[in-house]
Scaffold this motif. Structure first.
Motif, mmCIF file in Angstrom:
data_model
loop_
_atom_site.group_PDB
_atom_site.id
_atom_site.type_symbol
_atom_site.label_atom_id
_atom_site.label_comp_id
_atom_site.label_asym_id
_atom_site.label_seq_id
_atom_site.Cartn_x
_atom_site.Cartn_y
_atom_site.Cartn_z
ATOM 1 N N TYR A 1 0.861 -1.186 0.000
ATOM 2 C CA TYR A 1 0.000 0.000 0.000
ATOM 3 C C TYR A 1 0.894 1.232 0.000
ATOM 4 O O TYR A 1 1.594 1.519 0.966
ATOM 5 C CB TYR A 1 -0.909 -0.015 1.224
ATOM 6 N N GLY A 2 0.885 1.946 -1.124
ATOM 7 C CA GLY A 2 1.743 3.113 -1.244
ATOM 8 C C GLY A 2 1.023 4.299 -1.860
ATOM 9 O O GLY A 2 -0.212 4.416 -1.795
ATOM 10 N N LEU A 3 1.793 5.167 -2.483
ATOM 11 C CA LEU A 3 1.255 6.385 -3.086
ATOM 12 C C LEU A 3 0.670 6.061 -4.458
ATOM 13 O O LEU A 3 1.342 5.446 -5.298
ATOM 14 C CB LEU A 3 2.359 7.433 -3.219
ATOM 15 N N ASP A 4 -0.552 6.501 -4.691
ATOM 16 C CA ASP A 4 -1.211 6.217 -5.971
ATOM 17 C C ASP A 4 -0.398 6.705 -7.151
ATOM 18 O O ASP A 4 -0.317 6.037 -8.198
ATOM 19 C CB ASP A 4 -2.601 6.859 -6.006
ATOM 20 N N LYS A 5 0.228 7.859 -7.002
ATOM 21 C CA LYS A 5 0.952 8.450 -8.139
ATOM 22 C C LYS A 5 2.271 7.750 -8.428
ATOM 23 O O LYS A 5 2.865 7.952 -9.489
ATOM 24 C CB LYS A 5 1.200 9.935 -7.890
ATOM 25 N N ASP A 6 2.734 6.916 -7.498
ATOM 26 C CA ASP A 6 4.025 6.249 -7.655
ATOM 27 C C ASP A 6 3.870 4.736 -7.752
ATOM 28 O O ASP A 6 4.675 3.976 -7.204
ATOM 29 C CB ASP A 6 4.956 6.593 -6.482
ATOM 30 N N GLN A 7 2.845 4.274 -8.441
ATOM 31 C CA GLN A 7 2.634 2.840 -8.618
ATOM 32 C C GLN A 7 2.643 2.494 -10.105
ATOM 33 O O GLN A 7 2.252 3.290 -10.959
ATOM 34 C CB GLN A 7 1.306 2.403 -7.995
ATOM 35 N N PHE A 8 3.077 1.270 -10.409
ATOM 36 C CA PHE A 8 3.141 0.760 -11.779
ATOM 37 C C PHE A 8 2.684 -0.694 -11.758
ATOM 38 O O PHE A 8 3.008 -1.444 -10.833
ATOM 39 C CB PHE A 8 4.568 0.848 -12.332
ATOM 40 N N TYR A 9 1.951 -1.084 -12.800
ATOM 41 C CA TYR A 9 1.392 -2.445 -12.844
ATOM 42 C C TYR A 9 1.508 -3.007 -14.254
ATOM 43 O O TYR A 9 1.323 -2.285 -15.245
ATOM 44 C CB TYR A 9 -0.077 -2.406 -12.429
ATOM 45 N N LEU A 10 1.798 -4.295 -14.335
ATOM 46 C CA LEU A 10 1.857 -4.973 -15.631
ATOM 47 C C LEU A 10 1.342 -6.395 -15.481
ATOM 48 O O LEU A 10 1.689 -7.098 -14.527
ATOM 49 C CB LEU A 10 3.291 -4.992 -16.165
ATOM 50 N N LEU A 11 0.509 -6.803 -16.431
ATOM 51 C CA LEU A 11 0.068 -8.192 -16.555
ATOM 52 C C LEU A 11 0.552 -8.710 -17.898
ATOM 53 O O LEU A 11 0.315 -8.081 -18.936
ATOM 54 C CB LEU A 11 -1.457 -8.288 -16.486
ATOM 55 N N GLY A 12 1.264 -9.838 -17.893
ATOM 56 C CA GLY A 12 1.785 -10.402 -19.129
ATOM 57 C C GLY A 12 1.642 -11.909 -19.148
ATOM 58 O O GLY A 12 1.323 -12.545 -18.136
ATOM 59 N N ALA A 13 1.889 -12.498 -20.317
ATOM 60 C CA ALA A 13 1.762 -13.956 -20.456
ATOM 61 C C ALA A 13 2.654 -14.446 -21.582
ATOM 62 O O ALA A 13 2.991 -13.699 -22.512
ATOM 63 C CB ALA A 13 0.314 -14.346 -20.724
ATOM 64 N N ARG A 14 3.030 -15.704 -21.473
ATOM 65 C CA ARG A 14 3.741 -16.376 -22.560
ATOM 66 C C ARG A 14 3.352 -17.857 -22.536
ATOM 67 O O ARG A 14 2.962 -18.411 -21.511
ATOM 68 C CB ARG A 14 5.255 -16.234 -22.421
ATOM 69 N N THR A 15 3.464 -18.489 -23.700
ATOM 70 C CA THR A 15 3.178 -19.917 -23.823
ATOM 71 C C THR A 15 4.495 -20.679 -23.865
ATOM 72 O O THR A 15 5.392 -20.353 -24.643
ATOM 73 C CB THR A 15 2.377 -20.203 -25.104
ATOM 74 N N VAL A 16 4.599 -21.664 -22.998
ATOM 75 C CA VAL A 16 5.792 -22.509 -22.931
ATOM 76 C C VAL A 16 5.342 -23.965 -23.003
ATOM 77 O O VAL A 16 4.647 -24.450 -22.103
ATOM 78 C CB VAL A 16 6.590 -22.264 -21.641
ATOM 79 N N ASP A 17 5.718 -24.633 -24.080
ATOM 80 C CA ASP A 17 5.321 -26.032 -24.288
ATOM 81 C C ASP A 17 3.799 -26.157 -24.203
ATOM 82 O O ASP A 17 3.089 -25.534 -24.980
ATOM 83 C CB ASP A 17 6.031 -26.951 -23.281
ATOM 84 N N SER A 18 3.315 -26.909 -23.230
ATOM 85 C CA SER A 18 1.877 -27.176 -23.148
ATOM 86 C C SER A 18 1.186 -26.392 -22.035
ATOM 87 O O SER A 18 0.103 -26.758 -21.587
ATOM 88 C CB SER A 18 1.635 -28.676 -22.919
ATOM 89 N N HIS A 19 1.801 -25.308 -21.576
ATOM 90 C CA HIS A 19 1.167 -24.526 -20.522
ATOM 91 C C HIS A 19 1.362 -23.029 -20.773
ATOM 92 O O HIS A 19 2.165 -22.620 -21.615
ATOM 93 C CB HIS A 19 1.701 -24.915 -19.140
ATOM 94 N N THR A 20 0.614 -22.238 -20.043
ATOM 95 C CA THR A 20 0.697 -20.783 -20.141
ATOM 96 C C THR A 20 1.222 -20.225 -18.831
ATOM 97 O O THR A 20 0.777 -20.626 -17.755
ATOM 98 C CB THR A 20 -0.678 -20.162 -20.445
ATOM 99 N N GLU A 21 2.175 -19.316 -18.931
ATOM 100 C CA GLU A 21 2.721 -18.648 -17.757
ATOM 101 C C GLU A 21 2.241 -17.202 -17.743
ATOM 102 O O GLU A 21 2.454 -16.459 -18.703
ATOM 103 C CB GLU A 21 4.257 -18.681 -17.786
#
Length: 282
Positions: free
Chosen positions: A112-132
């Motif tokens: 829990y911090g300052l709203d103006k100083d936050q960063f967020y990322l959601l990412g994905a990759r496929t590796v063989d037979s699963h998703t990370e």
């Protein structure tokens, strides 16, 4: 921290300390791809998917003097080198309240911090037979401590990735949500500056298709002490400044259009602050 380790393939930022480490099987893990907000006492996100899988979490304490933006760039670069595709990212107040991310999404009070100083990322990759899936969140607290959290969720089978790529912009089809065709770039109210990461994101989309043109629509919070035409002029100045930055990066002038909207777009924004809406024209 005894027994802790970095996520595979992702080296820690120099001189950071691991202050939290966890792993196990997660049920109903939230993959959030939009701003979060509280409506009638209920925390909600417009774009969200919940999955089960093998989970790991590492939370780092950044060294003194190193900001949340620096940590975010470092770890997002590492994810890119692993061929992780960004599904959504945000920064500052455009992410929504930090206390909701920390206490309701991640259940980590230290985040829990300052709203103006936050960063967020959601990412994905496929590796063989699963998703990370990868979740990156960095934030500066009021005591000036900076934390960086990295989550990994490994899901059996290749997922369809139903999480809409809002911040990655122009990937929606004809039936895609309207939000998939634009995203908002935060403008620092006091200086009018725009983060380097936001510039790079626009450049990446323009490079994907040489025929793409975009509209930059500036927006400012309603100011009852200014006339409407003054507010429109100010919002256009923000959009023009972003256009000038892109031209400096060798983007052709004819691919960029600018408009000032005054406070009009603020009705569709989560927080009252200046921003430039990046929209695909063709």
């Amino acid at each position: 921290m005894p027994g802790s380790t970095n996520l595979p393939g992702i080296e820690r930022y120099p001189n950071t300390d691991i202050v939290r480490y966890g792993e196990g099987e997660k049920v109903n893990y939230p993959l959030v791809a939009s701003t979060i907000k509280k409506v009638n006492g209920v925390v909600r996100a417009d774009e969200e998917q919940r999955l089960d899988g093998a989970w790991r979490r590492v939370i780092y304490l950044m060294p003194d003097g190193h900001g949340s933006d620096v940590g975010f760039r470092y770890f997002s670069d590492r994810l890119e080198k692993l061929s992780v595709k960004t599904l959504h990212s945000c920064e500052g107040r455009h992410c929504g309240p930090s206390n909701l991310w920390a206490n309701k999404v991640f259940e980590e009070a230290n985040l829990y911090g300052l709203d103006k100083d936050q960063f967020y990322l959601l990412g994905a990759r496929t590796v063989d037979s699963h998703t990370e899936y990868y979740v990156l969140y960095t934030v500066r607290r009021g005591n000036k401590r900076v934390y960086a959290m990295l989550d990994q969720l490994i899901v059996d089978g290749v997922q369809e990735r139903r999480v809409s790529p809002i911040a990655s912009g122009f990937e929606g089809g004809l039936n895609a949500s309207r939000k998939e065709h634009y995203w908002d770039v935060a403008v620092e109210p006091e200086t009018g500056t725009i983060a380097r990461q936001a510039i790079d994101k626009i450049l990446a989309h323009l490079q994907q298709d040489s025929t793409t043109t975009i509209l930059l629509a500036g927006s400012v919070p309603l100011d009852r002490d200014l006339k409407l035409d003054q507010q429109i002029e100010r919002s256009q100045q923000y959009a023009q400044a972003l256009k000038d930055r892109l031209i400096e990066e060798n983007v052709a002038n004819e691919r960029l259009f600018v408009i000032g909207t005054g406070p009009l777009l603020q009705e569709t924004a989560t927080n009252a602050m200046p921003f430039v809406r990046v929209m695909r024209v063709q």
